[in-house]
Design a protein around this motif. Structure first.
Motif, PDB file in Angstrom:
ATOM      1  N   GLU A 135       0.689  -1.097   0.173  1.00  0.00           N
ATOM      2  CA  GLU A 135      -0.099  -0.086  -0.082  1.00  0.00           C
ATOM      3  C   GLU A 135       0.943   1.390   0.203  1.00  0.00           C
ATOM      4  O   GLU A 135       0.437   2.407  -0.918  1.00  0.00           O
TER       5      GLU A 135
ATOM      6  N   ASP B 116       0.916   3.998  -2.837  1.00  0.00           N
ATOM      7  CA  ASP B 116       0.714   5.555  -2.632  1.00  0.00           C
ATOM      8  C   ASP B 116       1.857   6.507  -3.180  1.00  0.00           C
ATOM      9  O   ASP B 116       1.627   7.495  -3.889  1.00  0.00           O
TER      10      ASP B 116
ATOM     11  N   GLN C 242      -7.383  10.772  -5.085  1.00  0.00           N
ATOM     12  CA  GLN C 242      -8.452   9.826  -4.312  1.00  0.00           C
ATOM     13  C   GLN C 242      -7.511   8.298  -4.125  1.00  0.00           C
ATOM     14  O   GLN C 242      -8.105   7.754  -3.197  1.00  0.00           O
ATOM     15  N   GLU C 243      -6.895   7.916  -4.954  1.00  0.00           N
ATOM     16  CA  GLU C 243      -6.329   6.568  -4.828  1.00  0.00           C
ATOM     17  C   GLU C 243      -5.096   6.409  -3.780  1.00  0.00           C
ATOM     18  O   GLU C 243      -4.861   5.570  -3.530  1.00  0.00           O
ATOM     19  N   ILE C 244      -4.695   7.624  -3.360  1.00  0.00           N
ATOM     20  CA  ILE C 244      -3.840   7.639  -2.036  1.00  0.00           C
ATOM     21  C   ILE C 244      -4.359   7.548  -0.741  1.00  0.00           C
ATOM     22  O   ILE C 244      -5.127   8.355  -0.399  1.00  0.00           O
ATOM     23  N   LYS C 245      -4.105   6.464  -0.052  1.00  0.00           N
ATOM     24  CA  LYS C 245      -4.802   6.053   1.106  1.00  0.00           C
ATOM     25  C   LYS C 245      -4.154   7.059   2.169  1.00  0.00           C
ATOM     26  O   LYS C 245      -4.914   7.368   3.040  1.00  0.00           O
ATOM     27  N   ASN C 246      -2.774   7.085   2.129  1.00  0.00           N
ATOM     28  CA  ASN C 246      -2.164   7.963   3.214  1.00  0.00           C
ATOM     29  C   ASN C 246      -0.991   9.097   2.692  1.00  0.00           C
ATOM     30  O   ASN C 246      -0.031   8.927   2.519  1.00  0.00           O
TER      31      ASN C 246
END
Length: 1293
Positions: free
Chosen positions: A582, A586, A647-651
């Motif tokens: 993940e 990111d 929007q695809e980046i979780k953090n």
């Protein structure tokens, strides 16, 4: 690529949390131009006249330009003479240019140009081999073959230890070579003859030293021409290899013993390659029929034929066509054996086939197919093969250079790795209305890394056609010539006398644009690639271009991700970022967003950010403005694409933080300085030369500049992206609790990072100033006062006048030795077994150089180097760019800025900087080293030691006013430290006195707390003011609590110096008179008179003695009678005065002073007597000059005798009456005179008139006859006895 056997991996530069394999991944490379900016390389030219070529038509055959390279066998060994040394060449028509390069030293006479008359060099027709004693260059033209024998570098030097910065090249003595020697030059025979359309060739050295040349024959086979060994007599022979495995030998005279039958052109070799084995050579030929044939030269038979069409999925038409454009390369590994790389060219796509040669029993050979790699590139120019990789050079459809490489084993996807090529300068320069066109064009043309010297010289030559100009110019001279040429063309085109400012600006821009376009044209032409050069021993890859050489170096993971297109990124790129999938995704999404922003930023926006950095404005505000402009001009909905990717980046906060940590080179650990003293001297000296050549320094610094430029763009786009995140304010993206953190933390971390990279980029493009030797020596003296000459940043060498940047100067003078010492400080294996791996070494050296240049790291070697090499303008600019935002080394920066101000004559600014730096003493490494004493003794507080060093510097430079001001500032900080107070006030006194500020000097003297220093200063004050004849100031100073000391000093000086030269007695007399101390004044003048009588035996001395006694009498007359007396000066006042060495006995012990010395009191009458005696002495001396020597110290009794002898009876009687002495000696002398006169003749009578005239007898003898000379004799005889004698008796009865 092969791993390095002993070097430590590059240490992390910053904190934890780095990307997983940031230093290990080499997914892409970057091209760095190695072109010099010095004068164009000086080639020594030689003409080669081939035997039998005189009648050939020049230029009848035209071949394309080609290039190649040769690396020494031991070029990768750490202690070899040939370490990092190689040869490269270029052929064009009848010309061969050979150059020997070294990364460690600068080679002299390393470039030659050979012109072959009436011949054209075959493309790839240069082959280099080495033996233990020689380097042999084998050359093939379309008509001749040549052998060039040169000494091996290991035989050119007595020792393997290379310590010089300059060495002679193997081409130094090439002028002694006889190019017409038939042993080393032969004509290619007409039978079998060279294939008319063939360009392939091969050459090698046989086991017995013979030179062998393999060429495609006109009949379709291969013929081999052999030249015997250079030192063994022999005959030239030719062997033709036939497909039927039957040999045909042609002896000298070129007459065949048999005539071959026709052989179809289908098996004519397109590419030849040779692999030497023990006592044999395998010749590989890739032929037009798409077959690979392997021949044994020893057995002269074909050992193997392999059809390449079996490995190429092509159409039937291709199978039936004749092959063109096929290429063949060999790579040998002692552990893996021989690899063959074949490029099969087809109209639509090409294919690389990799084979391994396998030998079986009965001398049979076969090919083991390793891999096939496909490519869609159109035109392959060259490729190189190693045991693991293929490196390929193409021209694409847009005629752009493309270089890629691939690891052919275990590469299922067949994905080529990128090489980011050095781009040409921009075609158009945007000039704002407030900018001068000439300045902007000159800045672009002469910015390091954009144009090479050769391109500018060629453009200048064309631009000034018809005008002869000297093109052997340095960088600065070339800049002047370019300016002069363009301005001359501009003025020559002017037909009107009056212009508006706008018209002149447009005309100026037109001519500069014309010259710039010419430079671009030649830069592009000289950047045309010709070949790849790969060193299998160090894994160094070079790109040989028409005009210069460039090097390929690994790209870091961050740069690779940012520069690489999205389509080419692979899963292994994600794995290299982080083990956490993940987090890796990111970061990948973040990089894609940054790339989208970078592609959208216009030139004006980019300039806005750079100008904000240069003008010390906030990068954050510039990024915010750029974001506003991007949103305004967004017509392709790029911002929407970026938002969707966000929007695809979780953090995002973690991803941004990881990226920032990866780009941060800040470290708390300072690099060791110098080599390990435990290493042997020869090892340390050898390592000290590693990468010491100008080429290596330029490449390393261009690598730093490339990294800084790329990272600057990343940080810029990251700032814009963070403002976009704040603008969106979407909790779904950032999270409610992360919004504030992003604003406060990430933004404030990104801005300094961007400024760091901007500063390094600026330094990589800022040229150093050439400094005269005497200026450097003067600067070294100033640094020696600061005791900084043992610093690693201080060198006494004058760097050459080539246009180095300040980063190059720093690397060559200081950083390189620190880095190399650090790399080899703790080797994992013995250094004698160490091999040099170029990708690892260049990466490590570049990273460590970035650490040393990183502004926020504790050391400041870079600024020290600039200061030591007199680069004060550049240092001042650097500190100004650094000051507002960097809070590290503040005091060191202020000190060095003060040093700059001293050089530019801004003393008050310098003083302010030195005062500001004082507050940081004890907190910074440089300032701690500055105050460190050579003997290690600490005599005061650190801050006082700092002030002492600065004061000494100002003193040596000659700035007393600044010394006084700084010392006054230091006094306020000295507090109760009386030693420092004494030192500082002594310093203030000294410089006030030097400046002639007598009152201020006296004031400073009175405040010195140390009595011994105060006394020394008082003594200096007295001496200096006396020498300047400023006696009034000296007398009128109040001397509170110093009166006795002043008197003692002046008395000491008076008694120690020459009486007639110095006037210390008179000064002391005036001193006492000014204070109404008349008795002391009288005593001084009396002593002065005594010494004059004893020591000055001249008439002038007697005159001064009389005046002294008269002054002493006058002094006593001013005192009341009861006090009108003085003490007679003791003998010690004259003999045992202060300052003289003590009297010693025969044992060397000091003798005790007598204690029973009596004191003699002199009253006014006594002084009057002495005054009268002094006048009589003067009278005697004036009457009889011969008596001067004895009169000065004679007593009254002695003076009576001297006066009688001189005939001064009247004066003698007066002296007797004054001192109450008997008159008997006077009358006895007079009687003797009379008797002598009676008995004497004319001579005695003549003498009598001289002493008679000296006596005052007018009151006794008044007759006229007494004054008449003509009656003198008779008169004297008649009356002398009765008249003269009776007159004296009557007068003095």
């Amino acid at each position: 690529m092969a791993s390095h056997p002993c070097l430590r991996p590059v240490e992390p530069c910053g904190g934890g949390g780095k990307m997983a394999a940031a230093g290990a991944l080499e997914r892409s490379f970057v091209e760095l131009s190695g072109a010099e900016r010095e004068r164009p390389r000086h080639f020594r030219e030689f003409t080669v006249c081939g035997i039998g070529t005189a009648n050939a038509l020049a230029g009848a055959v035209k071949y394309s330009e080609s290039a190649g390279g040769f690396c020494y066998l031991e070029s990768g060994k750490l202690f070899a003479v040939t370490r990092n040394r190689f040869i490269h060449w270029k052929t064009s028509g009848d010309t061969l240019e050979l150059v020997e390069e070294s990364l460690d030293v600068n080679l002299l006479n390393n470039a030659v140009r050979l012109k072959f008359q009436n011949c054209s060099l075959l493309p790839g027709g240069v082959h280099v081999s080495e033996t233990q004693n020689h380097v042999i260059i084998l050359i093939l033209t379309n008509q001749t073959v040549h052998r060039l024998l040169l000494p091996h570098p290991s035989r050119m030097y007595r020792s393997e230890l290379v310590i010089e910065s300059q060495m002679q090249s193997i081409f130094t003595d090439v002028g002694k070579v006889d190019f017409r020697d038939p042993c080393n030059s032969q004509l290619i025979p007409a039978v079998p003859g060279l294939s008319p359309n063939s360009t392939s060739s091969a050459a090698w050295l046989g086991s017995d030293g013979e030179a062998l040349f393999a060429l495609p024959s006109a009949s379709g086979g291969i013929f081999v021409l052999k030249l015997p060994s250079y030192d063994i007599p022999g005959m030239v022979s030719v062997v033709e290899l036939k497909q039927s495995s039957v040999m045909q030998r042609l002896l000298i005279g070129w007459m065949p013993t048999a005539i071959r039958g026709d052989q179809g052109p289908s098996d004519r070799p397109l590419a030849l390659a040779v692999h030497c084995v023990e006592h044999d050579a395998f010749i590989f030929a890739l032929c037009q029929d798409h077959k690979l044939r392997m021949w044994s030269y020893k057995d002269q038979m074909c050992l193997m034929v392999a059809d390449m069409l079996e490995y190429v999925p092509v159409s039937k038409d291709f199978q039936l066509s004749i092959g063109t454009g096929h290429k063949l390369r060999l790579a040998y590994s002692p552990s893996m054996g021989l690899y063959l790389g074949l490029f099969m060219h087809s109209p639509k796509r090409g294919q690389f086939c990799i084979f391994q040669l396998v030998s079986t029993e009965n001398n049979r050979y076969s090919l083991d197919h390793i891999s096939s790699v496909f490519t869609s590139q159109e035109t392959l120019i060259d490729f190189a093969l190693t045991s693991t990789d293929i490196w390929a050079l193409w021209h694409d459809a847009e005629n752009q250079t493309v270089v890629r490489y691939i690891t052919f084993e275990h590469n299922v996807a067949g994905q080529w790795n990128s090489v980011f090529m050095h781009s040409l300068p921009e075609e158009e320069i945007i000039i704002r209305d407030d900018q001068d066109p000439r300045e902007m064009y000159l800045q672009t043309l002469f910015t390091p890394g954009r144009f090479i010297n050769a391109a500018l010289c060629k453009a200048l030559q064309i631009f000034c056609r018809g005008t002869e100009r000297n093109l052997d110019l340095s960088w600065s001279e070339l800049k002047k010539e370019v300016t002069l040429a363009v301005e001359s063309e501009l003025q020559g085109s002017v037909t009107e006398y009056e212009f508006s400012q706008e018209e002149f600006r447009n005309l100026q821009q037109e001519f500069w644009c014309k010259f710039y376009a010419c430079c671009l044209q030649y830069q592009e032409a000289l950047s045309h690639p010709l070949a790849l050069h790969l060193n299998p021993h160090t894994n160094m890859v070079c790109l040989l271009k028409k005009g210069y050489l460039s090097f390929l170096v690994p790209s870091s993971l961050v740069d690779h991700l940012y520069l690489h297109p999205d389509d080419d990124l692979l899963a292994e790129d994600e794995a290299a970022i982080s083990d956490d999938v993940e987090v890796a995704r990111d970061v990948m999404c973040l990089i894609k967003c940054l790339r989208l922003i970078g592609e959208s930023v216009t030139m004006d926006m980019s300039v806005m950010m750079e100008m904000s950095c240069y003008n010390l404005q906030s990068p954050e505000k510039a990024a915010e403005q750029i974001l506003e402009d991007l949103i305004t001009i967004d017509v392709e909905n790029v911002m929407e694409d970026i938002c969707s990717k966000l929007q695809e980046i979780k953090n995002p906060v973690h991803a941004i933080g990881l990226l920032l940590r990866e780009m941060d080179y800040e470290t708390e650990v300072e690099m060791e300085k110098g080599f390990n003293p435990a290493q042997p001297l020869n090892i340390r000296m050898n390592l000290s030369q590693l990468y010491g050549g100008s080429t290596a320094g330029y490449i390393v610094c261009r690598g730093v500049c490339k990294i800084a430029s790329t990272r600057f763009l990343i940080c810029r786009d990251l700032l814009i992206l963070q403002h976009l995140l704040l603008r969106l304010g979407d909790a779904a993206i950032l999270g409610a609790d992360q919004l504030f953190q992003a604003q406060q933390d990430l933004l404030h971390r990104t801005s300094p990072l961007l400024l760091c990279y901007y500063l390094i980029k600026w330094g990589s493009q800022c040229l150093a100033t050439d400094v005269p030797v005497d200026t450097l020596e003067s600067n070294l003296q100033h640094l020696s006062v600061l005791e900084l000459t043992d610093s690693g940043a201080v060198t006494g060498n004058k760097f050459v006048s080539s246009p180095q940047t300040i980063v190059e100067l720093f690397f060559q003078e200081v950083a390189r030795k620190h880095i190399i010492a650090h790399l080899f400080s703790q080797p994992k294996a013995p250094l004698s077994q160490t091999g040099l791996n170029w990708p690892e070494m260049i990466t490590a050296v570049t990273n460590y150089l970035l650490q040393l240049l990183w502004p926020s790291n504790p050391g400041c070697l870079f600024m020290e180097c600039l200061m030591a090499n007199c680069q004060y303008v550049q240092l001042q600019d650097y500190i100004q760019l650094l000051h507002p935002w960097c809070q590290v080394n503040i005091g060191s920066c202020r000190f060095m800025l003060g040093r700059c101000y001293l050089v530019t004559g801004e003393g008050q600014k310098a003083l302010q900087c030195f005062r500001q730096a004082a507050s940081e003493v004890g907190k910074e490494e440089f300032l701690d080293r500055l105050i460190r004493s050579e003997d290690g003794e600490i005599v005061s507080t650190p801050r006082m030691q700092y002030y002492d060093k600065v004061l000494r510097l100002l003193d040596v430079i000659g700035l007393p006013e600044l010394v006084i001001q700084l010392a006054m500032s230091a006094i306020t900080e000295a507090g109760d430290d009386w030693k420092s107070q004494a030192t500082l006030r002594t310093c203030i006194f000294k410089h006030h006195l030097d400046l002639g500020h007598n009152s201020q000097a006296y004031e400073a003297l009175t405040h010195i707390p140390d009595s011994s220093r105060r006394l020394d200063c008082l003594r200096q004050l007295v001496v200096v003011l006396c020498e300047r004849s400023q006696l009034q100031d000296l007398v009128e100073f109040p001397y509170v609590n110093l009166h006795n000391e002043v008197v003692a000093i002046i008395e000491s000086r008076a008694r120690a110096v020459d009486l007639m030269t110095h006037n210390y007695y008179e000064l002391l007399y005036a001193f006492h008179i000014y204070r109404h101390n008349y008795r002391k004044a009288g005593t001084v003048m009396f002593e002065y008179g005594m010494r004059l009588g004893r020591e000055v035996r001249t008439l002038r001395g007697l005159e001064k003695q009389g005046n002294c006694y008269l002054a002493a009498v006058n002094c006593l007359r001013l005192i009341r009678p009861e006090y009108a007396w003085i003490v007679h000066p003791a003998s010690g006042a004259v003999c045992d005065r202060p300052g003289t060495s003590p009297k010693r006995n025969h044992d060397g012990e000091c003798t005790a002073a007598p204690t029973n010395r009596q004191i003699e009191i002199l009253e006014l009458g006594d002084l009057e007597k002495e005054c009268s005696l002094a006048r009589i002495r003067l009278t005697l001396a004036q009457h009889d000059p011969s008596a001067v020597a004895v009169a000065g110290s004679s007593s009254a009794e002695e003076m009576v005798s001297l006066l009688v002898q001189a005939g001064l009876f009247d004066t003698a009687i007066s002296l007797c009456q004054t001192f109450k002495l008997p008159l008997t000696p006077v009358f006895e002398g007079l009687a003797f005179k009379c008797i002598k006169l009676q008995l004497g003749g004319e001579a005695a009578q003549a003498e009598a008139w001289s002493w008679l005239a000296a006596n005052q007898l007018s009151s006794v003898i008044t007759t006229k006859e007494s004054r008449c000379f003509e009656w003198r004799c008779k008169y004297l005889l008649r009356i002398w006895n009765s008249l003269v004698l009776s007159a004296f008796i009557k007068c003095y009865r």
